[in-house]
Design a protein around this motif. Sequence first.
Motif, short mmCIF file in Angstrom:
data_model
loop_
_atom_site.label_atom_id
_atom_site.label_comp_id
_atom_site.label_asym_id
_atom_site.label_seq_id
_atom_site.Cartn_x
_atom_site.Cartn_y
_atom_site.Cartn_z
N LYS A 237 0.81 -1.22 0.00
CA LYS A 237 0.00 0.00 0.00
C LYS A 237 0.84 1.26 0.00
O LYS A 237 0.47 2.26 -0.59
CB LYS A 237 -0.94 -0.01 1.21
N LYS B 101 0.81 5.20 -5.69
CA LYS B 101 1.34 4.55 -4.47
C LYS B 101 2.25 5.52 -3.72
O LYS B 101 3.29 5.92 -4.24
CB LYS B 101 2.12 3.29 -4.83
N ARG C 66 -6.52 2.53 -4.78
CA ARG C 66 -5.66 2.34 -3.61
C ARG C 66 -6.34 2.75 -2.30
O ARG C 66 -5.75 2.58 -1.23
CB ARG C 66 -4.36 3.11 -3.79
#
Lengths: 306, 306, 306, 306
Positions: free
Chosen positions: A82, A104, A176
Motif C-alpha cells: 500500500k 502509491k 488504492r
Amino acid sequence: MQKILNDIAAAMAQETERGKVADYIPQLAHVDPNQFGISVVLPDGQVFSAGDAKTAFSIQSISKVFTLTMALGKLGDAVWNKVGREPSGDPFNSIVQLEHEMGKPRNPFINAGAIAIVDAIMMGHQPKETLAEILQFVRFIADDNSIIFDHKVAESEMEHKDRNASLAHFMKSFGRIKHPVDNVLGTYFHQCSIAMNCEQLARAGQFLVSDGVNASTNTRVVSPQRARRINSLMMMCGHYDGSGEFAFRVGLPGKSGVGGGILVIAPGKASIAVWSPGLDTIGNSQLGTQALEMLVHKTGWSIFGK
Amino acid sequence: MQKILNDIAAAMAQETERGKVADYIPQLAHVDPNQFGISVVLPDGQVFSAGDAKTAFSIQSISKVFTLTMALGKLGDAVWNKVGREPSGDPFNSIVQLEHEMGKPRNPFINAGAIAIVDAIMMGHQPKETLAEILQFVRFIADDNSIIFDHKVAESEMEHKDRNASLAHFMKSFGRIKHPVDNVLGTYFHQCSIAMNCEQLARAGQFLVSDGVNASTNTRVVSPQRARRINSLMMMCGHYDGSGEFAFRVGLPGKSGVGGGILVIAPGKASIAVWSPGLDTIGNSQLGTQALEMLVHKTGWSIFGK
Amino acid sequence: MQKILNDIAAAMAQETERGKVADYIPQLAHVDPNQFGISVVLPDGQVFSAGDAKTAFSIQSISKVFTLTMALGKLGDAVWNKVGREPSGDPFNSIVQLEHEMGKPRNPFINAGAIAIVDAIMMGHQPKETLAEILQFVRFIADDNSIIFDHKVAESEMEHKDRNASLAHFMKSFGRIKHPVDNVLGTYFHQCSIAMNCEQLARAGQFLVSDGVNASTNTRVVSPQRARRINSLMMMCGHYDGSGEFAFRVGLPGKSGVGGGILVIAPGKASIAVWSPGLDTIGNSQLGTQALEMLVHKTGWSIFGK
Amino acid sequence: MQKILNDIAAAMAQETERGKVADYIPQLAHVDPNQFGISVVLPDGQVFSAGDAKTAFSIQSISKVFTLTMALGKLGDAVWNKVGREPSGDPFNSIVQLEHEMGKPRNPFINAGAIAIVDAIMMGHQPKETLAEILQFVRFIADDNSIIFDHKVAESEMEHKDRNASLAHFMKSFGRIKHPVDNVLGTYFHQCSIAMNCEQLARAGQFLVSDGVNASTNTRVVSPQRARRINSLMMMCGHYDGSGEFAFRVGLPGKSGVGGGILVIAPGKASIAVWSPGLDTIGNSQLGTQALEMLVHKTGWSIFGK
C-alpha cells in the motif's frame, strides 16, 4: 538528566527566533508560540520533564507512527503493498510523486501514505469504530486513559480538507483507497487531532526504545524486528523533505507534527518528546529541533556515534 | 565473529539469485559474478574475513565517502553551499532535481553531488595533483600504501562519460563547477576506479566507527561530530532511491558502489565491507545487502535497536 | 462535397484498426465501435453528411469549447486569471503541472482547466441553473432545441469521479474553485454528457467558421477576435498531448471528446464534425482523425497551406 | 502595405517598454535595443519594409526552421524517430522532459531537438562540410549569396556552451547523438550565428507561403505537404512555452530567435520578418510580437479567421 532538561528549557526560553505557528486552521493558529516542553522517559520508566511538559497539544502527524504500528499488526508486510518505504524528497502534501508512481505513496509518513494507512486499518468498519480502536491503542501504549481526541481541531481540519481530499481521491482513482474518501479523511483528521502532552507522548514512544516492549508496563507492543523497522522509517522519512537535515543535526529517529511536537527515539536509551508550536519553513518545530540537538550533544545519544 | 562470517559466506555461496553485474563498461562487465567477500574490523583493530575478502574490486561510489570527508576537511561547512544533505528520492544519475533546484545537487552521494564535491576539492589544482591527494588520503585512512587506481577502469568510464558529463555541464551552466568539465570528470572517474579489497575497505572505514579516530593506528581523521554527520549522510543517502530499503533491512549507515561493494558502519562496534558484483535493480549489491542483513541479525548491531 | 464524404465513409467502413472504445464508465463502453459519422456545414448553411451522422453520441470534452465561449462572454479576459492558454504537454488528467504552477491549469481544455471554467460560469448559482444555461447556449448555437443531457452518462461519471475530484480539490486548496466541489463536478459531468449527432455538432461550430456569426441563423455569437482566439486555443490545446500530432496531420483547429467525436473548424470554409467511438492511445478518435486527414487532403482546407 | 508597415514602425518607435536584450554572450548583449525592422514579402515577390529592415542580426533559433527543412529532405519521416512533434510545455533549454522520455526531444524547435536535428544532417561529415551545406541552403532559399556566419557570435556561444552541452551529452548517453558532442555543438552554434536582415529572412521564408515553392525564384524547395507540416510545427512549437500565447495574439505560424528576430508565415499571403532585440520574459521579441499583432489586425491574415 533533570539538570540537562532544565538547562535546555532555560535556553529555549531565551530564544527569540521561534518559527511560525501553523495557521491553516484557527485551532492551531491560536496556540501561544512562547510555550516549550520536553520530557524524557528512560528504559526503566523514570520520567524527566521541563517547561510546559504537562500542556496538551495536537500531535498531528506524530499519530502516523501509531497508525503505522497498528497497520503492521493487522496486515503485516502486506502494508508495503500500500505504501513504500523510501524518503520522498518532496513536501508533506505533494501529489507529483503519486502521479509518477501509479498512486502509491512513497512512505507511510507523508500525508498520502498516512491516508492510505488509515484506509488499510479501517477494514470495512465505520470511522467511529476505527477511531475507538486508534484511541484505545494510543491509550494502551501511553498507559493513560485520559488521552482524547480534540473534535474541534478535527472538524476544522475537515473544513480545510481540500489538499488531503485531492490526495485521497487521486489514490482512489488508482483503486488504492477502499473506503469512501470522506470516511477516510474524517478518521485521518481525528487521528491527527489526538491531544497529548510531552509526558504522555514520551511514554507512548517507550515501546520503540526497548525493542518493542513498553518497559514501564512490561507489555510487548511489537516484535523487536518491527520496532527497529519503525525506527528506521522515522529516521528516513519522519521529517518530510527535512529528514536529512534532522538526521544530520539530531541523529535520532523522530516524527514531527504540525502542532509543534516531535517524538524521538534513542534506541535502548530514551523516548523523548518535545513541543514548541513555532515551525521552521519545512513544517518542523524550530525550537523542538534545537532542543533535541542540545540534548543529543549533552547525552551523546546519537545513533551515529557518541 | 569468524564463525558468523563463515556461515554468511557459506549461505551466499548457495544463492542462485545473484543480481546483474554492471555492464556499461567492459572492465566491470567481465567480473565473475560468483565472487563474494566480507570483512569486519572491530574497534580494537581485529579483522575477521570470509570469502574473497582479499580480491580487489572497483570501489566506485564508495569513494564518495572519502572525498566528502576530504571536502569537509578543506572547506568545512561551506561544503553545504555546494551540495544539500537530503535524500533525493531519485536514481543516482537523475538530472530532474538539478533543474528544479538551480543546479544544486541534493546530497554528496548522488553522481551530481559527488562531481560537485570533487570540483570543490580541486581548488585550482590539476587532476594529477588532486588524484595524488585523494590516493594519499585513502591510503592513510586504510593504513595501506599498496592501494592504487585502476587506470583502465577510469579510462573506460571516461569513454562512457556522457550521462555524467551532462550533469557536470548542467551544474557548470549554473556556475556550480569551477574547473573544466573534463578535468573534473577525469578526476571523478579515477577516484571511482580505486581498487580495494574488503579488508582494505573495512579498515578505511574505521574512523567512522570510533568517533573520528582510526583506532588501529590511533590517529584522528575527523572530529567526533563530523564522523557522526558523515554516518548520518550514509544512512540517509548512501543507496540512492534504495536508501529507505537499506535502512529498513540492514539498519546501519552504508555506501554502495556499482562495482558490487558496500561499506557499512556500526558506530562503536565495527566497520564492515562486503562485496559481490551482482546488483539489484536499483544498483546496489544484491548478495552484499543480503549478507549484511544476516550479519546484523546475528550481531544485533542495528542502530535502531538490538 | 457529398461524394468526398461518401468516399471517406466508405474508406472508414473498411478499416479494421478502429482503436479502443473508452471503458471507464459502462455507458461509454457499450457503444458499438463499428459506427462512423461525418457532417460538414458550409458557411452558407448547406449540410453534407455521410455514415451515422444522425446518431447521437456523448460529446464529452467537446463541450469545453462551448463552456469556454460562455465564460469569455461572462468574464471577458478575466478568464485568463483562472486558466492559462498554453499547451500542457501532459495527458488530459495530469495533476503534476497544477502542483508546479500553484493550482492554475495550463489551458481551458485539459480537465482541470475545464473544471475551473465551469466553476467560473456558475457565479454563485446552483448546478441546475448553470446546466439550464449551458443547454440553452448549446441549443442556441446549434439552432436545435432537441439537444439534451444524458443523465445516465453524467451519473455514471459522478460515480467514477475520483481523478477529477482530485483535480478539483487540488485547485480548491489554492482558492481557485469557489463553489462546492461536488456541485462543480456534477455540473461538469452533465456538461460532458450532452448528446449530439454529427449534424448538430457541426452546426454548433458554425460561429467559429464565420468570425463569430452563425451564418445559417444570421446571429452573432462572439466577436471576430474572440472567434479567432477560440480557434487558436483549439489548435494549440484541443487534443491534449496529441495536439501537435493533430496539427501535423490535419492542420485545422479541433476539439476531441472521449466519446469519439471531434469538432473541427476550417475558418471561412466549414464546420466539421466526425464521430467514431474507437480511441487512439492518447484518447482521440482514431478513425475520426483519419477521416479528417482524408477530408483535408481532398479539400485543401489546411490552414497551413493548400 | 507600405503604409501599414510605416505605421507599425512609427508606433514601435514610441514604445518605451522594449524588453530585455539577451545578455548571456557579449555579442548579443551589446546590440542597441532601440532598433526595429519589419519586412513583408508577398507571393508575387514584392517586398515591403520599414525601420531597420536592412540591418543584419543573429537569427539564432530561427535557423532551426531551415535545418529541420534540410533534415526532412535528407531523412524524410525518419526525422520523427529522432525528435517528436508536440509542444513541450517547458522552457527552451529544459532537460526534465528528456529524462522522462528516454532522451528524445519533444520537438525540433527546443534546443535539444535542434541539436538532435543538426546531428542528423551531419551524416558522418565534419562540421565544416555541414556548415557549408547549411549556408548554401539558406542562401538558396533567400536567393542571396551575401549571407554569412558571424563567427564571433558562434565562438562566444561555444564558450558558454554548458547548458546545451548538458542537453547534448544527455541525449548521447541514450545513443541519440551520433557525432562527437563538440562537433555537433560547434555546428549548432554556427547555424545559430547566421546573420540576416529582415528582408533576407522574409525572402528565406517564402517557400513556406506558397506550398513549398519560392515564387520569386520559381523554385520548389519542398512538397506542399511538407510546407504545411513545417508551418504546423512553427505554430505549435515555435515560441517554446509562449507558443500558445503567440497563437492567441498573432494567430500565424512563427519561429522566434533570441537575437530578437521572428519569422512568420501567413500561408498563401505573405512571409514576414520582424526584428527588435528586446525580449519578453519567455525569450521572444517583445516589440516583434506587438508589431505582428498590429500587422495581423490590419491585414486580417490570421489563419484562425479574418
